[in-house]
Scaffold this active site. Structure first.
Site, PDB file in Angstrom:
ATOM      1  N   ASP A  51       0.838  -1.203   0.000  1.00 37.61           N
ATOM      2  CA  ASP A  51       0.000   0.000   0.000  1.00 37.61           C
ATOM      3  C   ASP A  51       0.873   1.253   0.000  1.00 37.61           C
ATOM      4  OD1 ASP A  51       0.868  -0.099   2.598  1.00 37.61           O
ATOM      5  OD2 ASP A  51      -1.098   0.187   3.516  1.00 37.61           O
ATOM      6  N   SER A  52       2.196   1.056  -0.026  1.00 36.22           N
ATOM      7  CA  SER A  52       3.108   2.183  -0.273  1.00 36.22           C
ATOM      8  C   SER A  52       2.773   2.824  -1.622  1.00 36.22           C
ATOM      9  CB  SER A  52       4.575   1.720  -0.251  1.00 36.22           C
ATOM     10  OG  SER A  52       4.761   0.603  -1.090  1.00 36.22           O
ATOM     11  N   ASP A  90      -1.096  -6.164  -0.135  1.00 35.66           N
ATOM     12  CA  ASP A  90      -1.445  -5.519   1.132  1.00 35.66           C
ATOM     13  C   ASP A  90      -2.943  -5.340   1.299  1.00 35.66           C
ATOM     14  OD1 ASP A  90       0.358  -4.777   3.115  1.00 35.66           O
ATOM     15  OD2 ASP A  90       1.189  -3.127   1.920  1.00 35.66           O
ATOM     16  N   LYS A 119      -1.139  -9.442   3.085  1.00 39.00           N
ATOM     17  CA  LYS A 119      -0.364  -8.891   4.216  1.00 39.00           C
ATOM     18  C   LYS A 119      -1.258  -7.923   4.964  1.00 39.00           C
ATOM     19  CE  LYS A 119       3.268  -5.771   3.703  1.00 39.00           C
ATOM     20  NZ  LYS A 119       2.847  -4.566   4.460  1.00 39.00           N
ATOM     21  N   GLU A 121      -1.225  -5.204   8.421  1.00 37.38           N
ATOM     22  CA  GLU A 121      -0.501  -4.569   9.509  1.00 37.38           C
ATOM     23  C   GLU A 121      -1.266  -4.881  10.777  1.00 37.38           C
ATOM     24  OE1 GLU A 121       0.342  -0.434   8.712  1.00 37.38           O
ATOM     25  OE2 GLU A 121       1.110  -0.919   6.725  1.00 37.38           O
ATOM     26  N   GLU A 188       9.030  -4.177  10.399  1.00 39.11           N
ATOM     27  CA  GLU A 188       9.461  -2.891   9.817  1.00 39.11           C
ATOM     28  C   GLU A 188      10.054  -1.994  10.902  1.00 39.11           C
ATOM     29  OE1 GLU A 188       6.787  -0.864   7.138  1.00 39.11           O
ATOM     30  OE2 GLU A 188       8.027   0.935   7.142  1.00 39.11           O
TER      31      GLU A 188
HETATM   32  O1  KIV Z   1       3.534  -1.031   1.575  1.00 39.21           O
HETATM   33  C1  KIV Z   1       4.700  -1.437   1.491  1.00 39.21           C
HETATM   34  O2  KIV Z   1       5.405  -1.234   0.507  1.00 39.21           O
HETATM   35  C2  KIV Z   1       5.232  -2.186   2.625  1.00 39.21           C
HETATM   36  C3  KIV Z   1       6.693  -2.425   2.648  1.00 39.21           C
HETATM   37  C4  KIV Z   1       7.375  -1.165   2.943  1.00 39.21           C
HETATM   38  C5  KIV Z   1       7.067  -3.531   3.517  1.00 39.21           C
HETATM   39  O3  KIV Z   1       4.507  -2.547   3.502  1.00 39.21           O
END
Ligand code: KIV
Length: 271
Positions: A51-52, A90, A119, A121, A188
């Site tokens: 989600d970056s 994510d 993934k 958080e 992280e």
């Molecule tokens: O969203 C993302 O790119 C991430 C990485 C920085 C691990 O969660």
């Protein structure tokens, strides 16, 4: 560069085997078909549609505005380019606030987006969600330590697990998350000594970003390693374009640095 097409696709078992062999796992983010193809062909074992993308693709200041529809869209175009790499996507902010919503959105990421693992958080309060997803055979990567989706609650991007009480909390959290059925842990921005303890206490593969060398694999944001992210790079990251002529060479250099353990170097880790 070797041709990913000739290699057997990476599965969760391959990732576990790499850990058992002590071979470091090279992971990168990707958000579009062209880069996904390039990373796949270069032999990147795990590609994360992170989600970056909210920051590096959409131009937001944080990852909070990213929607599940954005993640499905980018996962779909990335997954269509992969022959070798294992795809994690994510779950964005608020897409897993209760077990039923989490199930619904994980289903979309896998069925419509082509993700092989989701993934999220998490912290201890997400244990029931991880358990519910795991019971339905949804592969899970649990992201702990610094959780960018919680930046507004955490009060900024701070290194985690530095103080003894924080470290103990993180170690306990990691163990609970493993017991609840997560398949991979992502740490992280965690003090390298705490990451080392977590690593010795749990069995599932651990991927680190700013978590030091004593984890099973490393992940970085693609645009950071290509030196195209505006502004200053985070301490844990590295511009792998330096000294290379092409993007392919830079990606190969990153994979090689992870495999030979020359990355992360002490200057990329937090004490
Ligand atoms: O969203 C993302 O790119 C991430 C990485 C920085 C691990 O969660």
């Amino acid at each position: 560069m070797y041709d990913g097409k000739q290699l057997k696709s990476i599965t969760l078992n391959t990732i576990r085997e790499l850990k058992q062999k002590g071979e470091k796992i090279a992971c990168l983010t990707a958000y579009d078909a062209t880069f996904a193809h390039l990373l796949d062909q270069a032999g990147t074992e795990i590609i994360l549609v992170g989600d970056s993308l909210g920051m590096v693709v959409q131009g937001h200041k944080t990852t909070v505005p990213v929607k599940i529809e954005d993640m499905i869209y980018h996962s779909k175009i990335v997954s269509s380019s992969l022959n070798y790499s294992f795809l994690i996507s994510d779950m964005p902010f608020m897409s897993f606030y209760n077990p039923d919503i989490a199930m619904e959105n994980a289903k979309k990421l896998m069925q419509d987006g082509g993700a092989q693992m989701i993934k999220l958080e998490g912290n201890q309060s997400q244990i029931n969600i991880i358990e519910k997803l795991a019971m339905s055979d949804i592969p899970i990567c649990a992201h702990i330590g610094l959780r960018p989706q919680s930046v507004n609650k955490m009060g900024g991007y701070k290194v985690q697990g530095k103080e003894e009480s924080d470290a103990l909390k993180l170690i306990k959290e990691a163990k609970k998350i493993e017991a609840s059925g997560a398949d991979i842990l992502l740490l992280e921005c965690v003090s390298s000594s705490t990451a080392k303890i977590v690593s010795s206490e749990i069995e599932i593969p651990i991927i680190g970003i700013g978590a030091g060398p004593d984890v099973d694999g490393q992940i970085l944001v693609l645009y950071d390693i290509l030196g195209i992210t505006p502004g200053k790079l985070p301490k844990f990251s590295k511009n792998f374009m330096t000294g290379q002529n092409t993007i392919q060479e830079a990606v190969m250099e990153y994979i090689n640095a992870v495999k030979t353990k020359s990355y992360p170097a002490p200057e990329h880790t937090f004490k």
